[in-house]
Write an enzyme that holds these catalytic residues in place. Structure first.
Site, PDB file in Angstrom:
ATOM      1  CE1 TYR A 137       3.388   7.913  -6.662  1.00  0.00           C
ATOM      2  CE2 TYR A 137       5.723   6.226  -6.198  1.00  0.00           C
ATOM      3  CZ  TYR A 137       4.516   6.665  -6.767  1.00  0.00           C
ATOM      4  OH  TYR A 137       3.454   5.483  -7.437  1.00  0.00           O
ATOM      5  CG  PHE A 185      -1.480   1.956   2.318  1.00  0.00           C
ATOM      6  CD1 PHE A 185      -1.138   2.801   1.250  1.00  0.00           C
ATOM      7  CD2 PHE A 185      -1.023   2.705   2.876  1.00  0.00           C
ATOM      8  CE1 PHE A 185      -1.573   4.143   1.512  1.00  0.00           C
ATOM      9  CE2 PHE A 185       0.016   3.715   2.929  1.00  0.00           C
ATOM     10  CZ  PHE A 185      -0.567   4.684   2.358  1.00  0.00           C
TER      11      PHE A 185
END
Length: 421
Positions: A129, A421
């Site tokens: 990322y 999450f």
């Protein structure tokens, strides 16, 4: 072949397309490749089709991507609108075709348009990322505690401050848990809000068939005035008695508190559980107090110390103006480099004696130049600009600027995101 791959919003898909998206998610995350009807029903309730993308090769979904609106707590206690990215997968047969990059670009542009100042995610793999402008903004630690060695006297009889620790039934957790968490996240930089679905999952009202739920024990700490200031959840293994000695492992699923008294009381309760010889803490803040609570801190063996929540700045003035700062009145011009353009520019950060700040675009010369990803590492207070300078990851144009940035951005305790999450 890339030209034949179509990126679609699930809002534009029929039931068959949504079902195939969930099949692709299962494939990408190595779950059973054919989700059951019940699995489909439970998972679909958590999905906002308008914030969910899939890459399709004809009618077959081969990559998945989803985001959720969340509020991120920043230093100083403000809640910042954030896009929480999850469920990113590319089927092994379709890797290296730019599918994740295309979906990420679409999401970041939409997120900025929605007024979300940052995007956040939990990175499954470290190298992925950074190229999208994300940087690790919080870390986690996980300890395994050898209880007999850690605690010389396990005759714990409860808090000595006038408070009390009680086991709590599931129906009470559904009432006291959300209210407590709202207070906890307000004082925890890096925390995000929880939706009702979170509590339904934690207490067994919502169970995903591919992830069987085991009922945990819940325990609450109430202060002398009777107010709940802490909540913990733990599970245990089946006990066995090698050599006529007890052996039970306990795993902490959750431990959130608003006061240090509550934190100490709940850890001491967990360390006093009969028959438990190994306590697994689960993911905690990297500077959690637990090891120093022990008679022998070496009994807390570090199993994990790693990056956790990654952050991507989308609106630098809004994000930097929202948080509080240490170090008193100061001014710093940041030059931010961002190939995607969302965070690029020069920005004047001005703070006052109270820690409040304003951040505005400026034409002034930069005191520091750094990438959007490295500014993300600094944003919640976990990283040091001086350390980044030593790694040649930022350029200091004014002597002392890196030291000033470190002083301004660092926080007294390290930020922590309690949520996966």
């Amino acid at each position: 072949m890339t030209a034949t791959l179509d990126i679609r919003s699930l809002a534009d898909c029929d039931d068959a397309g949504i079902r195939d998206w969930q099949r692709a998610l299962h494939t990408g995350f190595h779950i059973a490749p054919s989700p059951t009807d019940e699995e489909m029903r439970v998972r679909r309730a958590a999905i906002d089709p308008a914030r969910t993308q899939g890459a399709f090769d004809g009618d077959r979904c081969v990559a998945t991507f989803r985001s959720m609106p969340r509020e991120l707590t920043v230093p100083g206690g403000a809640f910042l609108p954030a896009s929480a990215i999850t469920n990113v997968s590319v089927t092994a047969t379709h890797r290296r075709r730019g599918l994740a990059s295309r979906m990420m670009a679409t999401e970041l542009a939409a997120s900025r348009e929605r007024g979300e100042s940052v995007a956040i995610l939990v990175a499954a793999e470290y190298p992925i990322y950074g190229r999208y402008g994300f940087g690790p903004a919080t870390w986690v630690a996980n300890w395994e505690v050898e209880v007999p060695r850690a605690v010389t006297d396990r005759r714990y009889a409860g808090p000595d401050d006038g408070g009390r620790v009680d086991l709590v039934p599931l129906e009470d957790v559904r009432t006291i848990g959300p209210e407590l968490h709202e207070r906890v996240r307000a004082s925890t930089p890096g925390a995000i809000n929880r939706l009702p679905l979170w509590w339904q999952s934690a207490t067994g009202q919502r169970v995903v068939p591919s992830a069987p739920w085991k009922e945990p024990f819940f325990v609450a700490y109430r202060d002398p005035a009777g107010q709940v200031q802490g909540l913990a959840a733990y599970t245990t293994t089946e006990h066995h008695w090698p050599g006529k000695l007890p052996r039970v492992d306990a795993t902490v699923q959750e431990l959130i508190t608003t006061t240090s008294a509550a934190e100490r009381a709940l850890w001491r309760f967990l360390l006093s559980l009969d028959w438990v010889t190994l306590l697994k803490t689960g993911y905690r803040a990297p500077d959690d107090v637990l090891p120093l609570l022990l008679d022998d801190p070496r009994a807390a063996v570090t199993e994990t110390l790693a990056d956790f929540m990654w952050l991507r700045l989308l609106d630098v003035p809004a994000a930097l103006s929202a948080r509080g700062y240490a170090g008193g009145a100061a001014a710093l011009v940041l030059g931010v480099e961002d190939e995607a353009g969302f965070a690029a520019g020069r920005f004047l950060l001005e703070t006052d004696a109270s820690g409040a700040a304003s951040c505005t675009p400026t034409a002034a010369a930069a005191d520091l130049t750094l990438s959007a990803a490295d500014l993300a590492c600094l944003y919640l207070g976990d990283e040091s600009a001086v350390r980044l300078a030593a790694l040649d990851r930022l350029t200091e144009h004014r002597p002392g600027a890196a030291t000033l940035a470190t002083t301004l951005f660092r926080t007294a305790r390290r930020p922590w995101c309690p949520e996966l999450f």
